[in-house]
Write an enzyme that holds these catalytic residues in place. Structure first.
Site, PDB file in Angstrom:
ATOM      1  CB  SER A 136      -0.940   0.212   1.093  1.00  0.00           C
ATOM      2  OG  SER A 136      -2.080   0.915   1.339  1.00  0.00           O
ATOM      3  CE1 TYR A 149      -3.814  -2.655   5.276  1.00  0.00           C
ATOM      4  CE2 TYR A 149      -3.472  -0.217   4.346  1.00  0.00           C
ATOM      5  CZ  TYR A 149      -3.839  -1.625   4.442  1.00  0.00           C
ATOM      6  OH  TYR A 149      -4.133  -1.015   2.641  1.00  0.00           O
TER       7      TYR A 149
HETATM    8  N1  LIG Z   1      -8.480  -0.138  -1.673  1.00  0.00           N
HETATM    9  C1  LIG Z   1      -7.819   0.250  -1.266  1.00  0.00           C
HETATM   10  O1  LIG Z   1      -7.712   1.562  -0.952  1.00  0.00           O
HETATM   11  C2  LIG Z   1      -6.421  -0.452  -1.344  1.00  0.00           C
HETATM   12  C3  LIG Z   1      -4.824   0.278  -1.261  1.00  0.00           C
HETATM   13  C4  LIG Z   1      -4.429  -0.145  -0.506  1.00  0.00           C
HETATM   14  C5  LIG Z   1      -3.731  -1.329  -0.494  1.00  0.00           C
HETATM   15  N2  LIG Z   1      -4.570  -2.411  -0.704  1.00  0.00           N
HETATM   16  C6  LIG Z   1      -4.712  -3.488  -0.473  1.00  0.00           C
HETATM   17  O2  LIG Z   1      -5.274  -4.087  -1.613  1.00  0.00           O
HETATM   18  C7  LIG Z   1      -5.269  -6.108  -1.023  1.00  0.00           C
HETATM   19  C8  LIG Z   1      -7.357  -6.164  -1.891  1.00  0.00           C
HETATM   20  O3  LIG Z   1      -7.717  -4.964  -1.210  1.00  0.00           O
HETATM   21  P1  LIG Z   1      -9.276  -4.555  -2.491  1.00  0.00           P
HETATM   22  O4  LIG Z   1      -8.992  -3.019  -1.874  1.00  0.00           O
HETATM   23  O5  LIG Z   1      -9.688  -4.828  -3.439  1.00  0.00           O
HETATM   24  O6  LIG Z   1     -10.120  -4.689  -1.276  1.00  0.00           O
HETATM   25  P2  LIG Z   1     -11.758  -6.009  -0.797  1.00  0.00           P
HETATM   26  O7  LIG Z   1     -12.323  -6.159  -2.035  1.00  0.00           O
HETATM   27  O8  LIG Z   1     -11.991  -5.120   0.258  1.00  0.00           O
HETATM   28  O9  LIG Z   1     -10.405  -7.197  -1.352  1.00  0.00           O
HETATM   29  C9  LIG Z   1      -9.638  -7.907  -0.440  1.00  0.00           C
HETATM   30  C10 LIG Z   1      -9.565  -9.313   0.164  1.00  0.00           C
HETATM   31  O10 LIG Z   1      -8.832  -9.935   0.077  1.00  0.00           O
HETATM   32  C11 LIG Z   1      -9.318 -11.081   1.028  1.00  0.00           C
HETATM   33  N3  LIG Z   1      -9.164 -11.746   2.419  1.00  0.00           N
HETATM   34  C12 LIG Z   1      -9.356 -11.124   3.434  1.00  0.00           C
HETATM   35  N4  LIG Z   1      -8.466 -12.225   4.294  1.00  0.00           N
HETATM   36  C13 LIG Z   1      -8.319 -13.014   3.511  1.00  0.00           C
HETATM   37  C14 LIG Z   1      -7.625 -14.585   4.407  1.00  0.00           C
HETATM   38  N5  LIG Z   1      -8.196 -14.296   5.425  1.00  0.00           N
HETATM   39  N6  LIG Z   1      -7.367 -15.201   3.180  1.00  0.00           N
HETATM   40  C15 LIG Z   1      -7.721 -14.772   2.123  1.00  0.00           C
HETATM   41  N7  LIG Z   1      -7.890 -13.876   1.462  1.00  0.00           N
HETATM   42  C16 LIG Z   1      -9.052 -12.476   2.260  1.00  0.00           C
HETATM   43  C17 LIG Z   1     -11.172 -10.522   0.488  1.00  0.00           C
HETATM   44  O11 LIG Z   1     -11.960 -12.172   0.777  1.00  0.00           O
HETATM   45  P3  LIG Z   1     -13.278 -12.408   1.788  1.00  0.00           P
HETATM   46  O12 LIG Z   1     -14.397 -11.709   0.175  1.00  0.00           O
HETATM   47  O13 LIG Z   1     -13.704 -13.808   1.915  1.00  0.00           O
HETATM   48  O14 LIG Z   1     -13.474 -11.196   2.663  1.00  0.00           O
HETATM   49  C18 LIG Z   1     -10.894  -9.872  -0.190  1.00  0.00           C
HETATM   50  O15 LIG Z   1     -11.264 -11.013  -1.279  1.00  0.00           O
HETATM   51  C19 LIG Z   1      -5.184  -5.557   0.468  1.00  0.00           C
HETATM   52  O16 LIG Z   1      -4.026  -6.517   0.782  1.00  0.00           O
HETATM   53  C20 LIG Z   1      -5.786  -4.377   0.808  1.00  0.00           C
HETATM   54  O17 LIG Z   1      -4.525  -4.172   2.132  1.00  0.00           O
HETATM   55  C21 LIG Z   1      -5.724  -1.440  -0.700  1.00  0.00           C
END
Ligand SMILES: NC(=O)c1ccc[n+]([C@@H]2O[C@H](COP(=O)([O-])OP(=O)(O)OC[C@H]3O[C@@H](n4cnc5c(N)ncnc54)[C@H](OP(=O)(O)O)[C@@H]3O)[C@@H](O)[C@H]2O)c1
Length: 290
Positions: A136, A149
């Site tokens: 991130s 986080y």
């Molecule tokens: N969106 C942002 O602003 C942002 C910014 C910087 C970094 N990120 C990073 O990007 C990555 C993806 O996030 P996203 O933004 O796409 O959010 P998201 O739509 O909430 O996706 C998160 C994914 O992680 C999965 N997950 C959570 N806990 C898990 C576990 N124990 N085992 C396997 N899968 C798990 C969730 O599965 P479930 O459906 O089962 O919960 C979901 O598929 C994350 O690492 C996040 O920290 C996001």
């Protein structure tokens, strides 16, 4: 199933960045192991050619081993691992209980490491491959109310950068993706904001900051743009480590490099005000439809 195409295994494909990354690699002719915690709920990815949807919970080592083994049996090999699964624990540090804090590290850090531990012997035996870890922009600078986080993503940054030294001997490339605010479930169902301790001293401050952050989330980058950055990191053939993803990430990470700590912290404080969001913020965040 196509055994000659390149193969990517991605964690956290039920939504957001992971899901769009799975689609993008599939569109480009790759074989995709789109892993998720509940593949039984999947309706779309499992209809795509050369995509298998497998159960993988990063907190469950057996599910990791089984998903990796099935991927290799189905496609013959894995070329790229994308560690994307993660969520955010948000709130003032004192209001978070130790179980919440441990769980954040179990998923974002130790879970990611466990997936690496299972996949790396395979990449090493082939003397090739790419490891992509989704960190991130806050893996390199802190945002308020994200202490745990932030710490988890700082850990991912340090872990990943260190691996360069040991993995380059086996021709394995290492990549870090640093997204800014992205419009996914991250700010909604994927965030843990429970006040586990009941301490109320931070309530006013927390409300003020969350109000601004919650308006940023849906106005952030499209998750398809972050997927494109993951694609670029995987296919550009370079040894570049870090890929800032999203215009806010690029701008803040540049400011982080140029400004001394105090000035940078002030910039962040000012950035998280409604005034800043409605003026300079418009450069990065699309205004939401009324
Ligand atoms: N969106 C942002 O602003 C942002 C910014 C910087 C970094 N990120 C990073 O990007 C990555 C993806 O996030 P996203 O933004 O796409 O959010 P998201 O739509 O909430 O996706 C998160 C994914 O992680 C999965 N997950 C959570 N806990 C898990 C576990 N124990 N085992 C396997 N899968 C798990 C969730 O599965 P479930 O459906 O089962 O919960 C979901 O598929 C994350 O690492 C996040 O920290 C996001």
């Amino acid at each position: 199933m196509n055994n000659t195409a390149k193969t990517v295994l991605i964690t956290g494909c039920s939504s957001g960045i992971g899901r769009d990354t799975a689609k993008l690699f599939q569109e480009n002719g790759w074989s995709v192991a789109a892993t998720m915690r509940t593949p039984a709920d999947e309706q779309e990815l499992n209809q795509l050619e050369n995509v298998i949807c497998l159960r993988l919970d990063v907190n469950d080592i057996k599910s990791i081993e089984s998903a990796v083994q099935t991927t290799i049996e189905t496609f013959g090999h894995i070329d790229v691992l994308v560690n994307n699964a993660g969520y955010a624990l948000m709130g003032a540090f004192e209001t978070l209980d130790s179980q919440q804090i441990q769980q954040q590290f179990e998923t974002n850090v130790f879970g990611l490491m466990e997936v690496c531990r299972v996949v790396l012997p395979h990449l090493r035996s082939r003397n090739s491959g790419t490891l992509v870890n989704v960190a991130s922009m806050v893996g390199r600078f802190p945002l308020p109310l994200y202490s745990i986080y932030n710490a988890s993503k700082f850990a991912v940054e340090g872990f990943t950068e260190t691996l360069i030294y040991e993995l380059e001997n086996f021709n394995i490339k290492v990549k870090l993706i640093e997204p800014g605010a992205t419009n996914t479930h991250f700010f909604g169902r994927s965030s843990d904001r429970d006040n586990g301790t009941g301490i109320s001293a931070y309530d006013d401050y927390t409300k003020k900051v969350f109000d601004v952050m919650d308006s940023i989330g849906p106005s952030g980058s499209d998750s398809r743009d972050i997927a494109k950055e993951i694609w670029r990191a995987t296919t550009d053939g370079s040894n570049k480590l870090r890929y800032a993803a999203g215009s806010d990430a690029k701008a803040f990470l540049l400011a982080r490099r140029l400004l001394p700590d105090r000035l940078f912290n002030r910039t962040i404080k000012i950035s998280l005000t409604p005034w800043a969001l409605n003026t300079v913020g418009r450069l990065f965040y699309k205004p939401q439809a009324e």
